[in-house]
Design a protein around this motif. Sequence first.
Motif, mmCIF file in Angstrom:
data_model
loop_
_atom_site.group_PDB
_atom_site.id
_atom_site.type_symbol
_atom_site.label_atom_id
_atom_site.label_comp_id
_atom_site.label_asym_id
_atom_site.label_seq_id
_atom_site.Cartn_x
_atom_site.Cartn_y
_atom_site.Cartn_z
ATOM 1 N N LYS A 73 0.969 -1.555 0.199
ATOM 2 C CA LYS A 73 0.255 0.137 0.263
ATOM 3 C C LYS A 73 0.626 1.466 -0.187
ATOM 4 O O LYS A 73 0.421 2.606 -0.721
ATOM 5 N N TYR A 100 2.722 1.647 -2.959
ATOM 6 C CA TYR A 100 1.936 2.466 -4.023
ATOM 7 C C TYR A 100 1.921 3.286 -4.369
ATOM 8 O O TYR A 100 2.621 4.446 -4.855
ATOM 9 N N LEU A 101 1.630 3.980 -2.942
ATOM 10 C CA LEU A 101 0.789 5.978 -2.600
ATOM 11 C C LEU A 101 2.001 6.350 -2.781
ATOM 12 O O LEU A 101 2.508 8.024 -3.424
ATOM 13 N N ILE A 110 -6.476 2.475 -2.116
ATOM 14 C CA ILE A 110 -5.294 3.237 -2.583
ATOM 15 C C ILE A 110 -6.007 3.983 -3.351
ATOM 16 O O ILE A 110 -5.893 4.838 -4.239
ATOM 17 N N PRO A 153 -6.921 8.838 -2.505
ATOM 18 C CA PRO A 153 -5.473 9.027 -2.846
ATOM 19 C C PRO A 153 -5.516 9.261 -4.447
ATOM 20 O O PRO A 153 -5.067 10.341 -5.082
ATOM 21 N N THR A 154 -5.452 8.220 -5.682
ATOM 22 C CA THR A 154 -5.411 7.300 -6.370
ATOM 23 C C THR A 154 -6.668 9.275 -7.683
ATOM 24 O O THR A 154 -5.629 9.445 -8.611
ATOM 25 N N TYR A 182 -3.297 15.713 -0.460
ATOM 26 C CA TYR A 182 -2.964 14.072 -0.913
ATOM 27 C C TYR A 182 -3.037 13.162 0.338
ATOM 28 O O TYR A 182 -3.215 12.511 0.450
ATOM 29 N N CYS A 183 -1.730 13.963 1.300
ATOM 30 C CA CYS A 183 -1.623 12.920 2.135
ATOM 31 C C CYS A 183 -2.940 12.725 3.241
ATOM 32 O O CYS A 183 -2.694 11.879 3.825
ATOM 33 N N ILE A 198 -4.530 10.066 2.479
ATOM 34 C CA ILE A 198 -3.958 9.207 2.727
ATOM 35 C C ILE A 198 -4.505 8.704 3.871
ATOM 36 O O ILE A 198 -4.752 7.620 4.594
ATOM 37 N N SER A 232 -6.636 5.970 3.729
ATOM 38 C CA SER A 232 -5.551 4.787 3.650
ATOM 39 C C SER A 232 -5.425 4.063 4.402
ATOM 40 O O SER A 232 -5.594 2.976 4.717
#
Length: 511
Positions: free
Chosen positions: A315, A318-319, A446, A449-450, A481-482, A485, A489
């Motif tokens: 995870k 990827y992020l 994911i 955020p993607t 984005y963070c 997550i 996420s």
Amino acid sequence: MKIQKNSTRLIVNTGAQYARTLINLVLSLYSTRLILAALGLADYGIFTLIAGVVSMLAFMTNAMVTTTQRFMSYHQAKSDLETQQTIFSNSVIMHVAVSGVVLILLEIAGIFLFDGFLNIAPERIYAAKIVYQCTIAMILLSFVTAPYKALIISHENIVYTSIVDVCDGVLKVGIAVMLTYWGADKLITYGYLMLAIYVMNFLAFSIYDFRNYKECIWPRISLFNKEYLKSMSSFIGWQLYSTGCVIGRTQGTAVIINKFFGTAVNAAFGIALQLSGAVSFVSSALMLAINPQIVKAEGGGDRAKMFRLAEVASKFSYLLLAMIVIPLIFVLPEVLKLWLGELPQYAVLFCMVILITGLVDMITTGLITSNQAIGNIGAYSLTVNTIKILTLPVLWLLLKFGVQINVAIWCYAVIELVCALARLPFLKRTGGLNISVYAHNVFLKIIAPTVFLTAACYMLMRIDVNLIYYVISLIPVVAAYCWIIYKYSLAESERGIIDDIIKSIRSRVKL
């Protein structure tokens, strides 16, 4: 407390890897420029030609490090010092034996290389032979150093290995500066000085191990164990096969592109590989830091924890990579023009495909280490990694039947996706992986955020901003984005760990 300690160590180790890679990247670019100026094109070409053997055999060294680290981490969880000493002793014996075989083969090869095979000016043959011997010594030292470096990694002391690697980069810059003012034969001097760095690396790792780890002992005949040697040799062999599949796919694709389109398009593919290597350190740093914990969990008999760590590794790998790859894809033409000036045909296309291929691989990358921890390396290599080689016949057939390259090249990413997903049923069969749980903890986590990052970068490009404004605008985008997550996420336990770490940092700052 133990979970927080492990998580803090993971964050520190990952940060150390990031810092090491960034520093060494800058140092490497600078030292290469100085070395080229000091040696000149001819001598630099000779060194690159001969020392290229080191880079060709680097994958073998990495396989050795991975193997020793896996066996040491696995048995550290069992707290059996005698077994650990036996494994380490046999590991050193195996590496010395491999070094002896490689020494004989390279010395035999040298007879033919300098007997008209290599196109080197007669007056530089002597210097080239000296460099070749230095190169052989570098290879042998890298093999012998492997178990000592692997032992440090198995203890999750990534900070120390990062410090040694940075010192390596600094010394290479020092050599480059010194050669600028050196009066004697610079090529020979450069060969000897590079060898000296390998000697210092060996001493840095081996002395540290002997002083800090009880399992680090001198090889003993009494500890010779045929079964351990057989297991480690088999593990290394399959590791080499897996790496060979990756290298074979890459080089085979280059050959196919050359066959259909010529060297100009090969240049574009080479640029794509360089760009991919430059950004992949983001995910590889995390994997190097978390791999020992995954193996130790399996060695301790806690397979549920092992798979949970594999989920976390996949995870976040990827992020972290997506945070760089997705914004980069939207400005690839501008970035490549800034980097290269004139763009080769298909450079943007190839870069996009290779970057997405790397991103796709991350969705199950933690399961690679899980499989190594379980030990089913042979069946996995044949079942999963062989899929990568299928890229070559598929690409060749597509191009042979007239499919345009801008469509055909996407088979590279599609087959990588098949390979990544194939890890799920394989680990379910061999290790009892719960695929639905994995999908929930990784794939679903994911998505948010993607989608956000992709949409935000798309909107920025629709505004038609230049590259500088785009980069500046990414600062709040990445911050958001963070936050996404953190909010969507992370599992509750992961958020709790981060909250505890932040509280700990704040309390220390107040003190």
